[in-house]
Design a protein around this motif. Structure first.
Motif, short mmCIF file in Angstrom:
data_model
loop_
_atom_site.label_atom_id
_atom_site.label_comp_id
_atom_site.label_asym_id
_atom_site.label_seq_id
_atom_site.Cartn_x
_atom_site.Cartn_y
_atom_site.Cartn_z
N GLN A 390 49.72 20.77 5.81
CA GLN A 390 49.21 21.24 7.10
C GLN A 390 47.76 21.63 6.92
O GLN A 390 47.42 22.43 6.06
CB GLN A 390 50.05 22.45 7.55
CG GLN A 390 49.38 23.36 8.56
CD GLN A 390 49.62 22.94 9.99
OE1 GLN A 390 50.50 22.13 10.27
NE2 GLN A 390 48.84 23.46 10.90
N GLY A 396 45.85 23.00 13.76
CA GLY A 396 45.78 21.73 13.05
C GLY A 396 47.10 20.97 13.13
O GLY A 396 47.89 21.16 14.06
N GLY A 397 47.32 20.13 12.15
CA GLY A 397 48.53 19.33 12.17
C GLY A 397 48.95 18.99 10.76
O GLY A 397 48.30 19.38 9.78
N CYS A 398 50.04 18.25 10.65
CA CYS A 398 50.60 17.92 9.33
C CYS A 398 50.25 16.49 8.94
O CYS A 398 50.38 15.56 9.74
CB CYS A 398 52.12 18.07 9.37
SG CYS A 398 52.61 19.78 9.51
N SER A 418 45.25 15.94 13.12
CA SER A 418 45.10 17.30 12.60
C SER A 418 43.65 17.71 12.83
O SER A 418 42.98 17.18 13.72
CB SER A 418 45.46 17.34 11.11
OG SER A 418 45.41 18.67 10.66
N ASN A 503 49.16 21.00 18.60
CA ASN A 503 48.92 20.08 17.48
C ASN A 503 50.01 20.10 16.40
O ASN A 503 50.47 19.02 15.99
CB ASN A 503 47.55 20.37 16.83
CG ASN A 503 46.41 19.82 17.66
OD1 ASN A 503 46.65 19.17 18.68
ND2 ASN A 503 45.19 20.09 17.26
N PRO A 504 50.45 21.27 15.94
CA PRO A 504 51.51 21.23 14.91
C PRO A 504 52.80 20.58 15.43
O PRO A 504 53.51 19.93 14.67
CB PRO A 504 51.74 22.72 14.58
CG PRO A 504 50.52 23.43 15.03
CD PRO A 504 49.99 22.65 16.19
N SER A 507 51.99 16.67 15.86
CA SER A 507 51.85 15.93 14.60
C SER A 507 53.18 15.84 13.87
O SER A 507 53.47 14.83 13.22
CB SER A 507 50.76 16.53 13.71
OG SER A 507 51.16 17.77 13.23
#
Ligand code: SF4
Length: 524
Positions: A390, A396-398, A418, A503-504, A507
């Motif tokens: 992450q 953000g994202g993974c 992300s 986003n999390p 993603s």
């Protein structure tokens, strides 16, 4: 000889203060206190193996040092010039020992333009900073460069903000500089709040003068005479060290009226944040600085033009300001020799989670995720498989295993769904449930949303409700689509916290949809 012991928050928590005290006692016992200098320094980054002790001039690096190791280090290394093997880094594959920092893979695979200074200095002593060339950039700027020259150098370096979306620093500086209002401010954003992120803390604790110097140079370039350092109160050592740095800089004439006789005036105050994550957002931070509730406002007019008390205000994060003195001293060409086409220089990441070597990592922009995870981080502990990392904190994202060869820079991470964010990297192994991870970040954001606008306040709550259902066996068909729909609606949120909140979720749906489906199908 000099014995440097990391006295950053991480090593202090592992007993560094006791190690320093033990060295002082032991050196006194041997009558070596005048000959050998012992000092607590900033964090060199290898937090997993702290407390870290460096012996100079040899540059011997001892890891996980305990007070009971000190007598042996003094008698063997300081007196007899022998090495205490068991305290050196040991390669897990070959069993070979590494004598110096530069021999340890964790460090060897980094490019520590900023972080490498931490271990050289006692951050509570301005003389240590001056001894490594500190405030030379400020002198150069004040006596050899016009504000336009400074602007030109920063523009040429294409330094992008290290705190979030990577907005070019020079654009903010230029907007502020060109604003007709004669009262302008420069601000350090040290409200680091992403779970797992501690880059800014280590920089302020470990080398506060570098940030202060960058800030004064920025003030000179944009025409500001007052600055603020907005630092979270949960970082007491950072607060202490930056306040001390300001006092010492003022005593030496680097802060205050007529700096070094140049005619340029600049004062700076420290403002402690009260723990609201949203105050990392520029307009919320500036509202909080004014003494009001830290809530974002629409930014039709940028804060660089109308910020604190409606005056032009340049806000950059800690790492961005810390880069400025080096760009001035070594030049924009040096800075741009690192990184990718659109993302120049190096970036500091905090590497945490299911990874062998946790700590701070500084690499040129553009290195691959694989390089960071495998060569620097030492892979996943316990023989487990890597699953995802992450990046960018809650906004953000993974990044999944299939994208391990993704170059890490502002644009590539955004393309992958992300973002760079401030630089937190949380590593997950095969046992991690990705739906749980998404739920964790959404739960965090539910608490941190200021509640001012409906898409964020209600959208996040509803996403959390659906994710909780899915992870507790109450998920139903259509939940994934509902999450996607809710994610779309938060696009109308007022600030980046709400806009990027999904986003999390998005993603993990994008790369781990089967985990969502399995939860819903198997009702667990
Ligand atoms: Fe507050 Fe969220 Fe709206 Fe930002 S998006 S103003 S945090 S409610």
């Amino acid at each position: 000889p000099c014995i440097s012991v990391c006295a950053g928050a991480g090593c202090l928590a592992s007993g560094a203060a006791e190690v320093i005290a033990a060295f002082k006692t032991e050196l006194e016992f041997h009558g070596l206190t005048t000959e050998v200098n012992t000092k607590g320094t900033g964090c060199p980054g290898f937090c997993e193996r702290g407390p870290i002790v460096m012996i100079y001039p040899e540059g011997i690096c001892y890891l996980k040092v305990k007070p009971e190791d000190v007598a042996e280090i003094v008698s063997h290394t300081i007196k007899e010039k022998k090495v205490v093997d068991r305290l050196l880094y040991e390669d897990p594959a070959t069993g070979t020992r590494a004598l110096r920092e530069s021999d340890i893979p964790y460090y060897k695979n980094q490019q520590r333009n900023i972080l490498s200074e931490n271990i050289k200095i006692d951050s509570k002593r301005i003389d240590d900073y001056l001894a490594i060339g500190g405030y030379a950039a400020l002198s150069k700027v004040l006596f050899e460069m016009t504000p336009e020259d400074v602007m030109g150098e920063i523009k040429k370096s294409n330094l992008r903000g290290r705190g979030g979306g990577g907005f070019p620093a020079w654009r903010k500086w230029e907007e502020s500089r060109n604003a007709p209002d004669p009262i302008k401010y420069v601000i350090v954003n040290a409200d680091e709040g992403d779970p797992g992120a501690f880059m800014d803390r280590a920089l302020i604790e470990g080398n506060p003068h570098s940030i202060l110097e960058g800030l004064i140079i920025g003030a000179y370039a944009v025409g500001a005479h007052e600055g603020f350092i907005y630092v979270r109160q949960e970082y007491p050592l950072a607060v202490e060290n930056i306040n001390l740095a300001i006092r010492q800089a003022a005593e030496r004439g680097f802060v205050g009226k007529d700096i070094l006789g140049s005619g340029f005036d600049f004062t700076v105050k420290v403002h402690m944040g009260a723990g609201a994550f949203v105050c990392g957002e520029s307009s919320a931070l500036m509202t909080a600085l004014e003494g009001r509730a830290g809530e974002p406002r629409p930014k039709y007019i940028h804060t660089a033009v109308k910020g604190v008390w409606d005056h032009p205000s340049v806000l950059n994060n800690v790492e961005t300001w810390a880069n400025v003195p080096q760009i001035i001293t070594k030049g924009a060409d040096w800075f741009t020799s690192y990184g990718t086409e659109g993302s120049k220089g190096t970036k500091i990441f905090s590497l945490v989670g299911k990874i062998t070597n946790t700590g701070l990592v500084e690499v040129p922009m553009g290195v691959t995720v694989r390089n960071i995870i495998e060569n620097i981080g030492g892979g996943i502990p316990g023989g487990k498989k890597f699953k995802a990392v992450q990046t960018g904190g809650p906004s953000g994202g993974c990044i999944p295993e299939a994208m391990l060869d993704l170059p890490v820079d502002f644009d590539e991470l955004t393309k992958a769904g992300s973002m760079m964010g401030s630089g937190g990297m949380i590593v997950m192994d095969e046992d991690t449930c990705m739906v749980d991870i998404a739920r964790y970040f959404i739960d965090f954001l539910k608490d941190e949303s200021c509640g001012k606008c409906t898409p964020c306040r209600e959208g996040i709550r509803q996403m959390l409700r659906v994710l909780t259902n899915i992870t507790t066996g109450k998920g139903k068909e259509g939940d994934i689509e509902l999450l996607e729909e809710l994610a779309e609606s938060t696009g109308a949120a007022l600030c980046a916290l709400g806009k990027s909140a999904p986003n999390p979720v998005l993603s993990t749906i994008r790369y781990f949809r089967e985990e969502y489906e399995a939860h819903i199908r198997d009702k667990k």
